[in-house]
Design an enzyme around this catalytic site. Sequence first.
Site, PDB file in Angstrom:
ATOM      1  N   GLU A 164     -60.582  80.807  35.928  1.00 34.99           N
ATOM      2  CA  GLU A 164     -59.996  81.871  34.992  1.00 34.99           C
ATOM      3  C   GLU A 164     -58.318  82.423  35.377  1.00 34.99           C
ATOM      4  O   GLU A 164     -57.693  83.112  35.221  1.00 34.99           O
ATOM      5  CB  GLU A 164     -60.349  83.637  34.952  1.00 34.99           C
ATOM      6  CG  GLU A 164     -62.006  83.419  34.442  1.00 34.99           C
ATOM      7  CD  GLU A 164     -62.584  84.656  34.112  1.00 34.99           C
ATOM      8  OE1 GLU A 164     -61.840  85.664  34.792  1.00 34.99           O
ATOM      9  OE2 GLU A 164     -63.476  84.835  34.378  1.00 34.99           O
ATOM     10  N   HIS A 306     -58.981  89.452  32.458  1.00 34.33           N
ATOM     11  CA  HIS A 306     -60.096  87.606  32.402  1.00 34.33           C
ATOM     12  C   HIS A 306     -59.938  86.804  31.827  1.00 34.33           C
ATOM     13  O   HIS A 306     -59.288  87.146  30.966  1.00 34.33           O
ATOM     14  CB  HIS A 306     -60.775  88.528  33.369  1.00 34.33           C
ATOM     15  CG  HIS A 306     -61.693  89.572  34.475  1.00 34.33           C
ATOM     16  ND1 HIS A 306     -62.230  88.784  35.382  1.00 34.33           N
ATOM     17  CD2 HIS A 306     -60.653  90.368  35.106  1.00 34.33           C
ATOM     18  CE1 HIS A 306     -61.864  89.653  36.465  1.00 34.33           C
ATOM     19  NE2 HIS A 306     -60.968  90.824  36.332  1.00 34.33           N
ATOM     20  N   TYR A 346     -71.255  96.482  36.848  1.00 36.50           N
ATOM     21  CA  TYR A 346     -71.228  96.997  38.045  1.00 36.50           C
ATOM     22  C   TYR A 346     -69.888  97.139  38.939  1.00 36.50           C
ATOM     23  O   TYR A 346     -69.636  94.949  39.003  1.00 36.50           O
ATOM     24  CB  TYR A 346     -72.118  98.618  38.900  1.00 36.50           C
ATOM     25  CG  TYR A 346     -72.742  98.939  37.815  1.00 36.50           C
ATOM     26  CD1 TYR A 346     -72.819 100.030  37.377  1.00 36.50           C
ATOM     27  CD2 TYR A 346     -74.198  98.367  37.459  1.00 36.50           C
ATOM     28  CE1 TYR A 346     -73.587 100.255  36.246  1.00 36.50           C
ATOM     29  CE2 TYR A 346     -75.163  98.115  36.711  1.00 36.50           C
ATOM     30  CZ  TYR A 346     -75.077  99.446  35.638  1.00 36.50           C
ATOM     31  OH  TYR A 346     -75.691 100.242  35.175  1.00 36.50           O
ATOM     32  N   GLU A 365     -60.618  90.744  28.414  1.00 33.82           N
ATOM     33  CA  GLU A 365     -60.590  89.677  28.726  1.00 33.82           C
ATOM     34  C   GLU A 365     -60.511  87.991  27.088  1.00 33.82           C
ATOM     35  O   GLU A 365     -61.215  88.112  26.407  1.00 33.82           O
ATOM     36  CB  GLU A 365     -63.246  89.341  27.764  1.00 33.82           C
ATOM     37  CG  GLU A 365     -63.262  90.316  28.742  1.00 33.82           C
ATOM     38  CD  GLU A 365     -63.351  89.285  29.945  1.00 33.82           C
ATOM     39  OE1 GLU A 365     -63.488  87.872  30.579  1.00 33.82           O
ATOM     40  OE2 GLU A 365     -64.706  89.941  31.170  1.00 33.82           O
TER      41      GLU A 365
END
Length: 395
Positions: A164, A306, A346, A365
Amino acid sequence: MDVFVRRGDSLWYYSQLFKIPIRLIQDSNGTQANMLSIGQRVKIPGFTTVNYRIKQGDSLWSIATNRNLSLDALYLVNPSINPNALSIGQIIKVPLRITWRLVRGEQSYSYETLRDDIRRLSSVYPFIQTSSIGNSVLGRNISEVLIGKGNKRVHYNGAFHANEWITTPVIMTFINDYLLALTNMNTIRGVQMLPLYQQSTLSIVPMVNPDGVSLVLQGPPSTEPYRSNVIQWNRGSMDFSGWKANIRGIDLNDQFPAKWELEKARNPDKPGPRDYSGERPLTEPEAVGMADLTRRRDFSRVLAFHTQGQVIYWGFDNLEPPESEVMVNEFSRVSGYEPVQTIESYAGYKDWFIQDWRRPGFTVELGQGTNPLPLSQFQEIYQESLGIFLAGLYM
Protein backbone atom coordinates in the site's frame (compact mmCIF):
# COMPACT_ATOMS: atom_id res chain seq x y z
CA MET A 1 17.55 30.84 1.75
CA ASP A 2 19.85 32.71 4.14
CA VAL A 3 20.07 36.47 4.59
CA PHE A 4 22.52 38.39 6.75
CA VAL A 5 21.29 40.84 9.38
CA ARG A 6 22.21 44.51 9.05
CA ARG A 7 21.74 47.38 11.46
CA GLY A 8 18.03 48.17 11.76
CA ASP A 9 16.80 44.90 10.24
CA SER A 10 13.91 42.99 11.85
CA LEU A 11 11.98 39.81 11.15
CA TRP A 12 8.95 41.99 10.46
CA TYR A 13 10.93 43.78 7.74
CA TYR A 14 11.98 40.48 6.18
CA SER A 15 8.35 39.32 6.28
CA GLN A 16 7.23 42.41 4.38
CA LEU A 17 10.14 42.32 1.94
CA PHE A 18 9.72 38.67 0.95
CA LYS A 19 5.94 38.44 1.54
CA ILE A 20 6.31 35.54 3.97
CA PRO A 21 4.25 35.28 7.19
CA ILE A 22 6.42 36.37 10.10
CA ARG A 23 5.40 33.30 12.11
CA LEU A 24 7.05 31.07 9.49
CA ILE A 25 10.28 33.09 9.67
CA GLN A 26 10.24 32.93 13.47
CA ASP A 27 9.69 29.16 13.46
CA SER A 28 12.42 28.70 10.84
CA ASN A 29 14.99 30.30 13.12
CA GLY A 30 13.98 29.07 16.57
CA THR A 31 15.49 30.80 19.57
CA GLN A 32 17.91 32.69 17.31
CA ALA A 33 14.96 34.78 16.14
CA ASN A 34 14.46 36.33 19.58
CA MET A 35 17.29 38.85 19.31
CA LEU A 36 19.02 39.65 16.03
CA SER A 37 22.65 40.71 15.83
CA ILE A 38 24.52 42.31 12.95
CA GLY A 39 25.93 39.67 10.61
CA GLN A 40 23.64 36.94 11.94
CA ARG A 41 22.37 34.45 9.38
CA VAL A 42 18.55 34.27 9.16
CA LYS A 43 16.64 31.62 7.23
CA ILE A 44 13.85 32.79 4.92
CA PRO A 45 11.50 29.86 4.15
CA GLY A 46 10.01 29.25 0.73
CA PHE A 47 12.99 30.69 -1.12
CA THR A 48 16.25 29.46 -2.55
CA THR A 49 19.02 31.36 -4.34
CA VAL A 50 20.35 30.84 -7.84
CA ASN A 51 23.63 32.05 -9.26
CA TYR A 52 23.50 34.84 -11.81
CA ARG A 53 26.40 35.89 -14.03
CA ILE A 54 26.65 39.65 -14.64
CA LYS A 55 26.30 40.68 -18.32
CA GLN A 56 27.08 43.88 -20.19
CA GLY A 57 24.61 46.57 -19.15
CA ASP A 58 23.40 44.84 -15.99
CA SER A 59 22.72 46.71 -12.78
CA LEU A 60 21.35 45.42 -9.50
CA TRP A 61 18.25 47.49 -10.13
CA SER A 62 17.63 45.92 -13.56
CA ILE A 63 18.26 42.41 -12.22
CA ALA A 64 15.81 42.97 -9.35
CA THR A 65 13.18 44.55 -11.59
CA ASN A 66 13.33 41.75 -14.17
CA ARG A 67 12.67 39.20 -11.41
CA ASN A 68 9.99 41.15 -9.56
CA LEU A 69 12.29 41.49 -6.55
CA SER A 70 13.09 44.34 -4.22
CA LEU A 71 16.57 45.77 -4.71
CA ASP A 72 17.15 45.24 -1.00
CA ALA A 73 16.52 41.51 -1.42
CA LEU A 74 19.67 41.35 -3.55
CA TYR A 75 21.68 43.22 -0.93
CA LEU A 76 20.51 40.83 1.79
CA VAL A 77 21.79 37.71 0.01
CA ASN A 78 24.95 39.42 -1.28
CA PRO A 79 26.16 41.27 1.86
CA SER A 80 29.57 42.21 0.47
CA ILE A 81 28.45 43.37 -2.97
CA ASN A 82 29.44 46.82 -4.30
CA PRO A 83 26.68 47.95 -6.70
CA ASN A 84 29.01 50.49 -8.30
CA ALA A 85 31.72 47.97 -9.10
CA LEU A 86 29.92 45.12 -10.88
CA SER A 87 32.08 43.35 -13.43
CA ILE A 88 31.05 41.28 -16.43
CA GLY A 89 31.21 37.61 -15.51
CA GLN A 90 30.84 38.25 -11.79
CA ILE A 91 28.56 35.74 -10.02
CA ILE A 92 25.93 37.01 -7.62
CA LYS A 93 23.09 35.26 -5.80
CA VAL A 94 19.49 35.99 -6.74
CA PRO A 95 16.52 35.01 -4.52
CA LEU A 96 14.01 32.65 -6.13
CA ARG A 97 10.58 32.05 -4.63
CA ILE A 98 9.57 28.37 -4.73
CA THR A 99 6.13 28.10 -6.36
CA TRP A 100 6.31 24.50 -7.59
CA ARG A 101 6.25 21.08 -5.96
CA LEU A 102 9.55 19.58 -4.96
CA VAL A 103 7.85 16.21 -4.43
CA ARG A 104 7.05 14.15 -7.52
CA GLY A 105 4.49 11.77 -6.15
CA GLU A 106 3.47 10.02 -9.33
CA GLN A 107 6.30 7.47 -9.37
CA SER A 108 7.36 4.23 -7.73
CA TYR A 109 8.01 5.94 -4.44
CA SER A 110 10.86 4.22 -2.61
CA TYR A 111 12.33 4.71 0.84
CA GLU A 112 15.28 6.47 -0.79
CA THR A 113 12.94 8.86 -2.61
CA LEU A 114 11.15 9.63 0.64
CA ARG A 115 14.43 10.33 2.42
CA ASP A 116 15.59 12.67 -0.35
CA ASP A 117 12.26 14.52 -0.48
CA ILE A 118 12.19 15.06 3.29
CA ARG A 119 15.70 16.48 3.12
CA ARG A 120 14.77 18.86 0.28
CA LEU A 121 11.59 20.03 1.98
CA SER A 122 13.48 20.63 5.24
CA SER A 123 16.00 22.78 3.39
CA VAL A 124 13.43 25.01 1.69
CA TYR A 125 10.90 25.03 4.55
CA PRO A 126 13.02 25.10 7.73
CA PHE A 127 9.98 25.76 9.93
CA ILE A 128 9.13 22.05 9.66
CA GLN A 129 10.77 19.64 12.07
CA THR A 130 11.95 16.17 11.16
CA SER A 131 13.05 13.39 13.46
CA SER A 132 13.27 9.62 13.70
CA ILE A 133 10.73 7.58 15.62
CA GLY A 134 13.07 4.59 15.44
CA ASN A 135 14.49 2.16 12.92
CA SER A 136 13.03 -0.71 10.95
CA VAL A 137 14.26 -4.29 11.33
CA LEU A 138 16.89 -3.64 8.64
CA GLY A 139 17.95 -0.34 10.21
CA ARG A 140 16.07 2.08 7.96
CA ASN A 141 15.10 5.33 9.64
CA ILE A 142 11.35 5.81 10.18
CA SER A 143 10.82 9.54 9.75
CA GLU A 144 8.32 11.86 11.37
CA VAL A 145 7.57 15.30 9.92
CA LEU A 146 6.08 17.96 12.22
CA ILE A 147 4.31 21.04 10.83
CA GLY A 148 2.94 23.77 13.10
CA LYS A 149 3.08 24.32 16.84
CA GLY A 150 -0.60 24.67 17.73
CA ASN A 151 -2.50 22.95 20.54
CA LYS A 152 -4.52 20.63 18.30
CA ARG A 153 -2.28 17.57 17.90
CA VAL A 154 -3.14 15.66 14.71
CA HIS A 155 -1.40 12.59 13.30
CA TYR A 156 -1.38 11.05 9.81
CA ASN A 157 0.53 7.96 8.70
CA GLY A 158 0.92 5.79 5.63
CA ALA A 159 2.42 2.54 4.34
CA PHE A 160 1.77 0.38 7.38
CA HIS A 161 1.31 -2.27 4.69
CA ALA A 162 4.10 -2.73 2.17
CA ASN A 163 2.04 -3.05 -1.00
CA GLU A 164 0.00 0.00 0.00
CA TRP A 165 3.06 2.19 -0.58
CA ILE A 166 1.10 4.63 -2.80
CA THR A 167 -0.20 6.17 0.44
CA THR A 168 3.31 7.59 1.04
CA PRO A 169 3.56 9.78 -2.10
CA VAL A 170 -0.07 10.85 -1.61
CA ILE A 171 0.79 12.06 1.91
CA MET A 172 4.06 13.65 0.77
CA THR A 173 2.25 15.52 -2.01
CA PHE A 174 -0.14 16.93 0.56
CA ILE A 175 2.78 18.00 2.77
CA ASN A 176 4.35 19.78 -0.19
CA ASP A 177 1.08 21.51 -1.15
CA TYR A 178 0.51 22.59 2.46
CA LEU A 179 3.99 24.13 2.64
CA LEU A 180 3.59 25.84 -0.74
CA ALA A 181 0.26 27.35 0.32
CA LEU A 182 1.76 28.59 3.61
CA THR A 183 4.77 30.32 2.07
CA ASN A 184 2.89 31.72 -0.94
CA MET A 185 -0.14 32.67 1.18
CA ASN A 186 -2.49 30.71 -1.07
CA THR A 187 -5.60 28.73 -0.20
CA ILE A 188 -6.27 25.04 -0.84
CA ARG A 189 -9.89 24.49 -1.84
CA GLY A 190 -10.69 27.90 -0.45
CA VAL A 191 -9.18 27.15 2.97
CA GLN A 192 -6.50 29.47 4.35
CA MET A 193 -3.51 27.47 5.56
CA LEU A 194 -1.87 29.83 8.07
CA PRO A 195 -4.70 29.56 10.65
CA LEU A 196 -4.44 25.75 10.44
CA TYR A 197 -0.69 26.00 10.97
CA GLN A 198 -1.15 28.24 14.00
CA GLN A 199 -3.88 26.10 15.55
CA SER A 200 -2.45 22.63 14.91
CA THR A 201 0.62 20.52 15.30
CA LEU A 202 0.53 18.00 12.45
CA SER A 203 2.63 14.88 12.95
CA ILE A 204 3.14 12.72 9.88
CA VAL A 205 4.90 9.36 9.51
CA PRO A 206 4.76 8.88 5.74
CA MET A 207 6.24 5.35 5.62
CA VAL A 208 5.79 3.13 8.68
CA ASN A 209 7.11 0.01 6.92
CA PRO A 210 10.18 0.98 4.86
CA ASP A 211 11.61 -2.56 4.70
CA GLY A 212 8.34 -3.91 3.32
CA VAL A 213 8.00 -1.11 0.78
CA SER A 214 11.56 -1.75 -0.39
CA LEU A 215 10.75 -5.45 -0.74
CA VAL A 216 7.69 -4.75 -2.90
CA LEU A 217 9.39 -2.16 -5.10
CA GLN A 218 12.98 -3.42 -5.29
CA GLY A 219 12.90 -7.12 -4.41
CA PRO A 220 14.42 -9.03 -1.50
CA PRO A 221 17.36 -7.64 0.49
CA SER A 222 20.85 -9.07 0.23
CA THR A 223 20.99 -9.52 4.01
CA GLU A 224 20.48 -13.01 5.39
CA PRO A 225 18.43 -14.64 6.78
CA TYR A 226 15.88 -12.09 5.59
CA ARG A 227 16.45 -12.72 1.90
CA SER A 228 15.99 -16.50 2.11
CA ASN A 229 13.08 -16.17 4.51
CA VAL A 230 10.97 -13.81 2.43
CA ILE A 231 11.53 -15.85 -0.73
CA GLN A 232 10.50 -19.01 1.12
CA TRP A 233 7.42 -17.35 2.66
CA ASN A 234 6.54 -16.02 -0.81
CA ARG A 235 6.60 -19.63 -2.12
CA GLY A 236 9.75 -19.08 -4.13
CA SER A 237 8.28 -16.23 -6.17
CA MET A 238 10.23 -13.02 -6.74
CA ASP A 239 6.97 -11.13 -7.29
CA PHE A 240 6.32 -9.45 -3.94
CA SER A 241 3.38 -7.31 -5.08
CA GLY A 242 1.10 -9.16 -2.65
CA TRP A 243 3.34 -8.53 0.37
CA LYS A 244 1.82 -6.51 3.24
CA ALA A 245 4.02 -7.48 6.19
CA ASN A 246 7.38 -6.22 7.41
CA ILE A 247 10.62 -8.00 6.52
CA ARG A 248 10.05 -10.55 9.31
CA GLY A 249 6.70 -11.55 7.83
CA ILE A 250 4.65 -9.82 10.55
CA ASP A 251 1.67 -7.60 9.72
CA LEU A 252 2.39 -4.31 11.47
CA ASN A 253 -1.28 -3.33 11.61
CA ASP A 254 -2.05 -6.49 13.58
CA GLN A 255 0.56 -5.68 16.21
CA PHE A 256 -1.33 -3.46 18.66
CA PRO A 257 -2.81 -4.52 22.01
CA ALA A 258 -6.48 -3.98 21.13
CA LYS A 259 -8.14 -7.42 21.35
CA TRP A 260 -4.95 -8.72 19.78
CA GLU A 261 -5.73 -12.27 20.90
CA LEU A 262 -8.88 -12.36 18.76
CA GLU A 263 -6.94 -11.27 15.69
CA LYS A 264 -4.16 -13.73 16.46
CA ALA A 265 -6.62 -16.63 16.76
CA ARG A 266 -8.08 -16.17 13.29
CA ASN A 267 -4.92 -15.24 11.42
CA PRO A 268 -2.04 -17.36 10.03
CA ASP A 269 0.11 -18.96 12.73
CA LYS A 270 3.46 -18.31 11.08
CA PRO A 271 5.25 -15.50 9.23
CA GLY A 272 4.24 -14.75 5.67
CA PRO A 273 3.25 -12.04 3.21
CA ARG A 274 0.20 -10.91 5.19
CA ASP A 275 -1.95 -11.14 8.33
CA TYR A 276 0.48 -12.85 10.74
CA SER A 277 0.12 -10.99 14.05
CA GLY A 278 3.39 -12.15 15.61
CA GLU A 279 3.84 -14.04 18.85
CA ARG A 280 2.66 -11.12 20.98
CA PRO A 281 1.74 -7.45 20.55
CA LEU A 282 4.40 -4.83 19.82
CA THR A 283 7.28 -7.15 19.00
CA GLU A 284 8.29 -5.29 15.84
CA PRO A 285 10.41 -2.13 15.98
CA GLU A 286 8.19 -0.35 13.47
CA ALA A 287 5.07 -0.92 15.61
CA VAL A 288 6.97 -0.06 18.80
CA GLY A 289 8.13 3.19 17.23
CA MET A 290 4.55 4.12 16.35
CA ALA A 291 3.29 3.23 19.83
CA ASP A 292 6.03 5.23 21.54
CA LEU A 293 5.40 8.22 19.27
CA THR A 294 1.67 8.13 20.00
CA ARG A 295 2.20 8.02 23.76
CA ARG A 296 4.75 10.83 23.60
CA ARG A 297 2.74 13.17 21.38
CA ASP A 298 -0.66 12.58 23.03
CA PHE A 299 -2.58 13.11 19.78
CA SER A 300 -6.12 14.48 19.73
CA ARG A 301 -6.91 12.38 16.63
CA VAL A 302 -5.16 9.96 14.29
CA LEU A 303 -5.74 9.04 10.64
CA ALA A 304 -4.03 5.96 9.20
CA PHE A 305 -4.05 5.88 5.40
CA HIS A 306 -4.31 2.48 3.69
CA THR A 307 -5.58 1.12 0.37
CA GLN A 308 -8.12 0.22 -0.93
CA GLY A 309 -11.95 0.43 -0.88
CA GLN A 310 -12.91 4.12 -0.65
CA VAL A 311 -14.18 3.61 2.90
CA ILE A 312 -13.34 5.17 6.27
CA TYR A 313 -13.45 2.99 9.39
CA TRP A 314 -14.11 5.10 12.46
CA GLY A 315 -15.12 2.91 15.40
CA PHE A 316 -13.75 0.20 17.66
CA ASP A 317 -15.73 -1.79 20.23
CA ASN A 318 -18.08 1.18 20.76
CA LEU A 319 -15.28 3.04 22.52
CA GLU A 320 -15.07 5.91 20.03
CA PRO A 321 -16.26 9.34 21.26
CA PRO A 322 -19.39 11.02 19.79
CA GLU A 323 -17.33 13.53 17.79
CA SER A 324 -15.89 10.68 15.70
CA GLU A 325 -19.17 10.35 13.83
CA VAL A 326 -19.35 14.09 13.17
CA MET A 327 -15.79 14.04 11.83
CA VAL A 328 -16.22 10.97 9.64
CA ASN A 329 -19.33 12.47 8.07
CA GLU A 330 -17.29 15.51 7.08
CA PHE A 331 -14.51 13.27 5.74
CA SER A 332 -17.15 11.43 3.72
CA ARG A 333 -18.64 14.68 2.40
CA VAL A 334 -15.31 16.02 1.11
CA SER A 335 -14.08 12.71 -0.34
CA GLY A 336 -17.12 10.70 -1.37
CA TYR A 337 -15.85 7.79 0.74
CA GLU A 338 -18.26 5.62 2.73
CA PRO A 339 -18.14 5.79 6.55
CA VAL A 340 -18.13 2.35 8.20
CA GLN A 341 -18.25 2.24 11.98
CA THR A 342 -16.89 -1.24 12.67
CA ILE A 343 -15.88 -4.46 11.01
CA GLU A 344 -14.68 -7.70 12.55
CA SER A 345 -11.06 -6.63 12.76
CA TYR A 346 -8.80 -6.05 15.75
CA ALA A 347 -5.26 -5.13 16.81
CA GLY A 348 -4.94 -2.25 14.35
CA TYR A 349 -3.26 1.06 15.11
CA LYS A 350 -6.47 3.13 15.11
CA ASP A 351 -8.20 0.40 17.18
CA TRP A 352 -5.56 0.70 19.88
CA PHE A 353 -5.70 4.49 19.78
CA ILE A 354 -9.49 4.56 20.22
CA GLN A 355 -9.31 1.93 22.97
CA ASP A 356 -6.57 3.57 25.03
CA TRP A 357 -7.33 7.27 24.47
CA ARG A 358 -11.10 7.28 23.72
CA ARG A 359 -10.38 9.84 21.02
CA PRO A 360 -11.20 9.89 17.29
CA GLY A 361 -9.22 7.42 15.20
CA PHE A 362 -9.74 6.56 11.55
CA THR A 363 -8.50 4.09 8.97
CA VAL A 364 -8.90 5.62 5.51
CA GLU A 365 -8.88 3.14 2.63
CA LEU A 366 -7.79 5.12 -0.43
CA GLY A 367 -8.67 4.18 -3.99
CA GLN A 368 -10.35 1.15 -5.47
CA GLY A 369 -8.98 -2.05 -6.98
CA THR A 370 -6.26 -4.57 -6.23
CA ASN A 371 -3.17 -3.68 -4.19
CA PRO A 372 -0.75 -2.33 -5.08
CA LEU A 373 -2.94 0.25 -6.77
CA PRO A 374 -1.53 1.46 -10.10
CA LEU A 375 0.03 4.90 -10.41
CA SER A 376 -2.60 5.70 -13.01
CA GLN A 377 -4.93 6.21 -10.02
CA PHE A 378 -2.59 8.63 -8.25
CA GLN A 379 -4.23 11.91 -9.27
CA GLU A 380 -7.73 10.63 -8.56
CA ILE A 381 -6.67 9.28 -5.16
CA TYR A 382 -4.93 12.53 -4.28
CA GLN A 383 -7.96 14.64 -5.13
CA GLU A 384 -10.22 12.34 -3.09
CA SER A 385 -7.93 12.39 -0.08
CA LEU A 386 -7.06 16.09 -0.16
CA GLY A 387 -10.34 17.07 1.48
CA ILE A 388 -9.71 14.54 4.26
CA PHE A 389 -6.20 15.89 4.90
CA LEU A 390 -7.65 19.41 5.23
CA ALA A 391 -10.68 18.43 7.30
CA GLY A 392 -8.43 16.55 9.71
CA LEU A 393 -6.85 19.92 10.50
CA TYR A 394 -9.81 22.31 10.43
CA MET A 395 -12.39 20.26 12.34
